[in-house]
Write a protein that holds these residues in place. Sequence first.
Motif, short mmCIF file in Angstrom:
data_model
loop_
_atom_site.label_atom_id
_atom_site.label_comp_id
_atom_site.label_asym_id
_atom_site.label_seq_id
_atom_site.Cartn_x
_atom_site.Cartn_y
_atom_site.Cartn_z
N THR A 55 0.82 -1.21 0.00
CA THR A 55 0.00 0.00 0.00
C THR A 55 0.85 1.27 0.00
O THR A 55 0.40 2.33 0.39
CB THR A 55 -0.94 0.01 1.23
OG1 THR A 55 -0.14 -0.09 2.42
CG2 THR A 55 -1.93 -1.15 1.17
N VAL A 87 -7.04 2.04 -0.21
CA VAL A 87 -6.11 2.94 0.46
C VAL A 87 -6.16 2.68 1.96
O VAL A 87 -7.24 2.52 2.53
CB VAL A 87 -6.47 4.41 0.13
CG1 VAL A 87 -5.60 5.37 0.89
CG2 VAL A 87 -6.37 4.65 -1.37
N ALA A 88 -4.99 2.63 2.59
CA ALA A 88 -4.92 2.33 4.02
C ALA A 88 -5.00 3.57 4.89
O ALA A 88 -5.63 3.57 5.94
CB ALA A 88 -3.64 1.57 4.33
N THR A 89 -4.33 4.64 4.46
CA THR A 89 -4.30 5.87 5.25
C THR A 89 -4.27 7.07 4.31
O THR A 89 -4.08 6.92 3.12
CB THR A 89 -3.04 5.94 6.14
OG1 THR A 89 -1.89 5.91 5.31
CG2 THR A 89 -2.99 4.80 7.14
N ASN A 92 -7.42 10.19 1.04
CA ASN A 92 -8.32 9.67 0.01
C ASN A 92 -8.99 8.35 0.38
O ASN A 92 -9.34 7.57 -0.49
CB ASN A 92 -7.59 9.54 -1.33
CG ASN A 92 -8.57 9.53 -2.49
OD1 ASN A 92 -9.51 10.32 -2.51
ND2 ASN A 92 -8.38 8.63 -3.42
N LEU A 93 -9.21 8.10 1.66
CA LEU A 93 -9.87 6.87 2.08
C LEU A 93 -11.25 6.73 1.46
O LEU A 93 -11.69 5.62 1.15
CB LEU A 93 -9.99 6.81 3.61
CG LEU A 93 -8.67 6.67 4.36
CD1 LEU A 93 -8.90 6.80 5.85
CD2 LEU A 93 -7.99 5.37 4.02
N ASN A 96 -11.84 4.61 -1.96
CA ASN A 96 -11.88 3.16 -2.13
C ASN A 96 -13.15 2.78 -2.90
O ASN A 96 -14.22 3.35 -2.67
CB ASN A 96 -11.84 2.44 -0.78
CG ASN A 96 -10.48 2.51 -0.12
OD1 ASN A 96 -9.48 2.80 -0.77
ND2 ASN A 96 -10.44 2.23 1.16
N PRO A 123 -13.26 -0.92 4.23
CA PRO A 123 -12.65 -0.05 5.23
C PRO A 123 -11.20 0.27 4.87
O PRO A 123 -10.60 -0.38 4.02
CB PRO A 123 -12.70 -0.88 6.51
CG PRO A 123 -13.66 -1.99 6.24
CD PRO A 123 -13.65 -2.21 4.77
N ALA A 124 -10.62 1.23 5.56
CA ALA A 124 -9.23 1.63 5.33
C ALA A 124 -8.29 0.43 5.36
O ALA A 124 -8.35 -0.39 6.28
CB ALA A 124 -8.81 2.64 6.38
N GLY A 125 -7.46 0.31 4.34
CA GLY A 125 -6.47 -0.75 4.29
C GLY A 125 -7.01 -2.13 3.98
O GLY A 125 -6.28 -3.11 4.00
N SER A 126 -8.28 -2.21 3.66
CA SER A 126 -8.89 -3.50 3.38
C SER A 126 -8.75 -3.84 1.91
O SER A 126 -8.14 -3.10 1.14
CB SER A 126 -10.37 -3.46 3.79
OG SER A 126 -10.95 -4.75 3.69
N GLN A 150 -16.46 4.93 -2.01
CA GLN A 150 -17.00 4.83 -0.65
C GLN A 150 -17.65 6.13 -0.17
O GLN A 150 -18.63 6.10 0.55
CB GLN A 150 -15.89 4.43 0.34
CG GLN A 150 -15.28 3.08 0.08
CD GLN A 150 -16.20 1.92 0.39
OE1 GLN A 150 -16.92 1.91 1.38
NE2 GLN A 150 -16.19 0.92 -0.47
#
Length: 178
Positions: A55, A87-89, A92-93, A96, A123-126, A150
């Motif tokens: 990521t 995107v994890a952090t 721009n979450l 997704n 969710p973030a980082g998923s 999202q």
Amino acid sequence: GTYTVQTIRNTTSPVLVPNIATPIMTSNTTPSGIAFASSTNASNFAWNAFNQDGTTTQWQGGVANTGILGYQFTSGKVIKRYCIKGVATGSNLGGNPLTWTFQGSNDGTTYTTLETVTLYSMPAGSNYTSGILANTTSYTYYRINITATQTIGFNPSITEFEMTESTGLVTATTAGGQ
């Protein structure tokens, strides 16, 4: 000596599909094939989603809510499973993917829908890993056509787009951490 462990965490990104069909891309055309997108935002190029760095980098579309990200193989492939990582952090979450189609083509113009995903909460980082696709056709072009993110108003973003001809699935097989 004796150590008391307060926190253990794995900081490596697991491979989610085995035998990734795309090479590790270092540009939209290197080392082979072509990574493409309907648009990009700043330096978030299409190839970033095919560089297999987890990521660290991302593709980000240049238009809010919708976008296309794809790859043109040098020869036809029968893709049986794919994975997209969100995107994890960062800021721009909301980009997704929420709703999309996964499609294949042999001319880059007329696409066949291989899977439709609607309202998938990422969710973030998923990530999203498809089931085994019923695809039996060899295509040279594959793409994800995002029709909703999202959060309304965000540009779509994908950190990794993995595809495989294998029907297997691998999770949490990497070593490392701190």
